[in-house]
Design an enzyme around this catalytic site. Structure first.
Site, mmCIF file in Angstrom:
data_model
loop_
_atom_site.group_PDB
_atom_site.id
_atom_site.type_symbol
_atom_site.label_atom_id
_atom_site.label_comp_id
_atom_site.label_asym_id
_atom_site.label_seq_id
_atom_site.Cartn_x
_atom_site.Cartn_y
_atom_site.Cartn_z
ATOM 1 N N TYR A 63 0.871 -1.185 0.000
ATOM 2 C CA TYR A 63 0.000 0.000 0.000
ATOM 3 C C TYR A 63 0.902 1.227 0.000
ATOM 4 C CZ TYR A 63 -3.215 3.649 1.286
ATOM 5 O OH TYR A 63 -3.942 4.808 1.262
ATOM 6 N N GLU A 67 -3.422 7.534 -4.185
ATOM 7 C CA GLU A 67 -3.211 6.235 -3.546
ATOM 8 C C GLU A 67 -2.959 5.125 -4.566
ATOM 9 O OE1 GLU A 67 -6.080 4.677 -0.290
ATOM 10 O OE2 GLU A 67 -6.618 3.570 -2.104
#
Ligand code: GDP
Ligand code: MN
Length: 380
Positions: free
Chosen positions: A101, A189
């Site tokens: 992530y 993101e």
């Protein structure tokens, strides 16, 4: 404003973040063609503005052209969290050794952007953040100095990224920061950023949210806006330059000024009621704006009463009162209104409203109490 995955990836790619080869398809036949062009296996990915597509059946790995067509027709006919799927991103499948992530958002408490990373990225990142918060690495970015190389290298060490990938990871981190700044993002993101068996890095998912207040200077991004995920009332409100956010209560709020609108909602809550919306009609309170705002508020079937709270500064309250009365002429649902005017010529304004048989209040608290009572059906 949210961008689709394929749009986010275009922007990522322009900023040096590697993405898999792929193209958009809007029909099953087209999906099959793209799959053949790219070479199989490919991944079909539903383009909708919500997360968790994988778990909702919106992501599918296919091995043959026919399978691509078949799966595409299944996904395109479906909805995810109520949103229709109009396009698929067809991408060359990537083998995955590790899912990372990697994102940047604003930390409002700290007043700084924050880079967040985890060596255990992927679809369960929220669960990991709850159960194993030590697996989530957070680094604040000084907005004046910008992201420093050592910060990204620090993150690479913390997530146990192999040394051979540090250089690429640094390039991706800097690209992400560049994107975040350049397009006034509130979120940029990559989840997951994958490491392949061959040791390559690819952003296989991308999510970007742009600050609506910066859209005036992000002209070329406005065309990317997909209104299908926004409510019709919110779109209408934007047209009239009103900030409107629908909530789940039954007391409509029509207020001039964002701070006053928040205070109005707080008072409704304190008095035991539930606001149905946030609405700031901005400076002044012309009858067109009041009337547009009222229409939007009343389009919500849950509304039992509306609290109008206007501070007349330059705008005189008697003028505002006339505006409200004109607007109320179109209130064909007979929803009771509680009105509080304060400021220049408040007395004159109040008199006009009383003559027009409206419920008025002197203080905000009193107005909130009256609104909560009327919403509960107690006669004021
Ligand atoms: P999300 O569920 O909306 O976050 O969609 P993602 O694009 O993140 O995909 C969800 C998951 O599908 C990823 O975490 C991967 O595990 C898997 N996935 C997506 N693309 C590929 C791919 O090209 N190859 C493989 N093997 N898995 C993929
Ligand atoms: Mn994802």
């Amino acid at each position: 404003m949210k961008l689709h995955e394929y749009q986010s990836k275009q922007i990522f790619s322009r900023n040096g973040i590697p993405i898999p080869q792929g193209r958009l398809a809007s029909t099953p036949i087209e999906a099959k063609q793209v799959a053949e062009e790219l070479g199989l296996p490919v991944v079909l990915k539903a383009q909708v503005l919500v997360g968790g597509r994988g778990k909702a059946g919106g992501i599918s790995l296919v091995k043959t052209p026919d399978e691509a067509e078949e799966e595409a027709s299944k996904i395109l006919g479906n909805k995810i969290k109520g949103l229709p799927i109009r396009n698929l991103l067809v991408e060359k499948a990537i083998n995955i050794r590790q899912e990372i992530y990697f994102g940047i958002t604003n930390d409002r408490l700290a007043g700084k952007p924050i880079m967040i990373a985890s060596g255990e990225g992927g679809v369960d990142i929220e669960k990991i953040a709850c159960t194993r918060p030590d697996k989530i690495i957070k680094v604040h970015i000084n907005p004046l100095l910008g992201l420093r190389d050592f910060q990204v290298r620090g993150i690479a060490t913390e997530i146990n990224l192999q040394r051979e990938n540090w250089r690429k990871f640094l390039q991706i981190g800097k690209g992400l920061w560049q994107v975040f700044c350049d397009i006034d993002a509130t979120l940029a993101e990559i989840n997951p950023l994958v490491v392949t068996n061959e040791g390559h890095l690819f952003a296989i998912d991308g999510k970007i949210t742009i600050d609506d207040n910066a859209l005036f200077r992000q002209r070329d991004l406005i065309d990317m806006r997909d209104l299908s995920a926004e409510s019709p009332e919110e779109i209408k409100a934007r047209k009239f330059d009103l900030s409107y956010i629908r909530l789940s209560g039954n007391i409509g709020c029509l207020v001039n000024g964002a701070g006053l609108a928040m205070a109005t909602m707080d008072n409704i809550k304190i008095c035991g009621g539930e606001p149905a919306n946030f609405l700031d009609i901005g400076g002044g309170a012309s009858s067109e704006k009041v009337s547009a705002a009222l229409k939007i508020i009343l389009s919500d079937p849950n509304i039992k009463t509306v609290l109008i709270n206007i501070f007349g500064g330059i705008t005189r309250c008697d003028e505002v009162a006339r505006g409200i009365l004109t607007a109320l002429g179109n209130n064909n649902r007979n929803v009771p209104m509680v009105i509080r005017l304060v400021g220049t010529n408040a007395e004159e304004g109040k008199k006009l409203l009383l003559d027009g048989n409206q419920i008025t209040a002197n203080t905000l608290f009193e107005a909130a109490q009256l609104a909560v009572q009327t919403a509960k059906g107690v006669k004021a």
